[in-house]
Every structure is written in C-alpha cells, then in structure tokens.
Design an enzyme around this catalytic site. Structure first.
Site, PDB file in Angstrom:
ATOM      1  N   CYS A  45      39.424  27.458 -10.282  1.00 30.62           N
ATOM      2  CA  CYS A  45      39.779  26.773 -11.521  1.00 30.62           C
ATOM      3  C   CYS A  45      39.290  27.610 -12.695  1.00 30.62           C
ATOM      4  O   CYS A  45      38.095  27.885 -12.804  1.00 30.62           O
ATOM      5  CB  CYS A  45      39.120  25.390 -11.554  1.00 30.62           C
ATOM      6  SG  CYS A  45      39.415  24.485 -13.077  1.00 30.62           S
TER       7      CYS A  45
ATOM      8  N   HIS B 110      43.744  13.481 -14.933  1.00 33.15           N
ATOM      9  CA  HIS B 110      43.877  14.193 -13.668  1.00 33.15           C
ATOM     10  C   HIS B 110      42.724  13.870 -12.724  1.00 33.15           C
ATOM     11  O   HIS B 110      41.626  13.520 -13.147  1.00 33.15           O
ATOM     12  CB  HIS B 110      43.984  15.703 -13.880  1.00 33.15           C
ATOM     13  CG  HIS B 110      42.830  16.295 -14.624  1.00 33.15           C
ATOM     14  ND1 HIS B 110      42.703  16.190 -15.983  1.00 33.15           N
ATOM     15  CD2 HIS B 110      41.756  16.988 -14.196  1.00 33.15           C
ATOM     16  CE1 HIS B 110      41.599  16.803 -16.374  1.00 33.15           C
ATOM     17  NE2 HIS B 110      40.990  17.295 -15.296  1.00 33.15           N
TER      18      HIS B 110
ATOM     19  N   HIS C 188      43.283  23.362 -17.751  1.00 32.24           N
ATOM     20  CA  HIS C 188      42.894  23.851 -16.426  1.00 32.24           C
ATOM     21  C   HIS C 188      44.039  24.692 -15.887  1.00 32.24           C
ATOM     22  O   HIS C 188      45.211  24.364 -16.107  1.00 32.24           O
ATOM     23  CB  HIS C 188      42.765  22.706 -15.406  1.00 32.24           C
ATOM     24  CG  HIS C 188      41.517  21.923 -15.449  1.00 32.24           C
ATOM     25  ND1 HIS C 188      40.281  22.447 -15.222  1.00 32.24           N
ATOM     26  CD2 HIS C 188      41.336  20.609 -15.645  1.00 32.24           C
ATOM     27  CE1 HIS C 188      39.385  21.483 -15.278  1.00 32.24           C
ATOM     28  NE2 HIS C 188      40.000  20.353 -15.543  1.00 32.24           N
TER      29      HIS C 188
ATOM     30  N   HIS D  18      40.560  15.758 -20.994  1.00 33.20           N
ATOM     31  CA  HIS D  18      39.817  16.524 -21.996  1.00 33.20           C
ATOM     32  C   HIS D  18      40.789  17.425 -22.745  1.00 33.20           C
ATOM     33  O   HIS D  18      41.948  17.571 -22.328  1.00 33.20           O
ATOM     34  CB  HIS D  18      38.685  17.341 -21.359  1.00 33.20           C
ATOM     35  CG  HIS D  18      39.038  17.910 -20.029  1.00 33.20           C
ATOM     36  ND1 HIS D  18      39.992  18.885 -19.863  1.00 33.20           N
ATOM     37  CD2 HIS D  18      38.604  17.610 -18.795  1.00 33.20           C
ATOM     38  CE1 HIS D  18      40.104  19.179 -18.591  1.00 33.20           C
ATOM     39  NE2 HIS D  18      39.280  18.408 -17.905  1.00 33.20           N
TER      40      HIS D  18
ATOM     41  N   GLU E 161      39.746  11.935 -15.115  1.00 33.67           N
ATOM     42  CA  GLU E 161      39.292  12.275 -16.466  1.00 33.67           C
ATOM     43  C   GLU E 161      40.396  12.956 -17.252  1.00 33.67           C
ATOM     44  O   GLU E 161      41.463  13.269 -16.722  1.00 33.67           O
ATOM     45  CB  GLU E 161      38.086  13.216 -16.375  1.00 33.67           C
ATOM     46  CG  GLU E 161      38.415  14.531 -15.660  1.00 33.67           C
ATOM     47  CD  GLU E 161      37.199  15.380 -15.365  1.00 33.67           C
ATOM     48  OE1 GLU E 161      36.167  14.844 -14.953  1.00 33.67           O
ATOM     49  OE2 GLU E 161      37.324  16.606 -15.552  1.00 33.67           O
TER      50      GLU E 161
END
Length: 164
Positions: free
Chosen positions: A133, A119, A85, A81, A79
């Site tokens: 995370c 990723h 992260h 976004h 995915e």
C-alpha cells in the site's frame, strides 16, 4: 552506514532483502496495524499487521510504502480519509469494500482508493492475505463514516456484510 549523512545515504540507494519462506523483508519490523483503540463504529479490526518498507532516512520522498498482512478471517477498520491509497495484492485472496462496491482481489490485482471513499479490507481465504500500500508520507488520520454513508452501505445487500 549510520555515520553517513542521511541525504548521502539515500543517494546510495536502499535494498531490502526478501525471505520468501517467511514472507518478510529483512530488517523490517512487524507493527500493530493501528496504534490505540478508537470507539467509533467501524473502527474495529482483527488479525492485521503492518510492515513499513520505506524508512524516510533511507528512502527520501513524499510517499510511504507499507505491506499489510491479514490472517484468515482478518479485517481492517471501515474508514475514510483525504489521502489516496494505491494497493497491489501480493499473496492470498481478499475482498475490498471501496465505496459502494466489493471487489474480489488476488495476487497482482491493483486497486486505487480515491479520497474520502469508505473502504475496508478483508481476508477471504484460509491463507494469509497481503498487499503493498503506497500513500503520502504526510497524511491525515482516518475518520469514521458519517450517518448517511453508514446507512447507505448497511441498506445495500451487497455491502451490508462489510459494515460492522
């Protein structure tokens, strides 16, 4: 402590005890990695749990810290976004596809995933693989890779095994 105003409670600080034998934080529920199934390519996943460590009523702030754990052969969705992260590996060994690179990762390695970077995380060992995370508490939802990104990663022998 539940009768205390949430802001006053947060000012008191928050402690989560850790059970090393179970490799779990006290009072933190194990959750499904993703809620609901999505049909977009790359969104399949297997053997992943999520544990949210920062309850907004106890830890005010604009961030959220989660612990993800992958069983052997487990993997996340592929995915991207807009949010960032930052992960720190705590146990096991894994691989991280970040953009056009695959990273071998092990305890105490740290990785940054920039915005809109494709990723995927995979367990590369026979033991559980887990990492902390940290992300923004308010964030966008993950999206699929576009055709160009998918084709580029599929055509690269180094990243192709991670694009499915």
């Amino acid at each position: 402590m539940s009768s205390i105003d949430p802001l006053a409670r947060a000012a008191l600080g928050h402690h989560l005890g850790f059970d090393p034998a179970a490799f779990r934080w006290e009072g933190v529920e194990e959750e499904t990695y993703k809620r609901g199934l999505r049909d977009e390519r790359g969104f399949g996943w297997r053997g992943v749990t999520r544990h949210t460590l920062t309850d907004p009523s106890a830890v005010p702030g604009a961030f959220e810290t989660r612990y993800f754990e992958f069983e052997p052969a487990g993997y996340s969705s592929l995915e991207k976004h807009r949010h960032v992260h930052f992960i720190v590996v705590l146990r096991g060994s894994g691989r991280a596809l970040i953009g056009d690179r695959v990273h071998e990762i092990s305890p105490f390695d740290a990785l940054h995933v920039p915005p809109l970077t494709p990723h995927r995380w995979l367990n590369a060992g026979a033991e559980p693989f887990g990492f902390l995370c940290t992300v923004e508490r308010e964030r966008d939802r993950p999206g699929p890779l576009d055709d160009e990104e998918w084709d580029r990663l599929r055509s690269d022998p180094g990243t192709a095994p991670y694009v499915f």
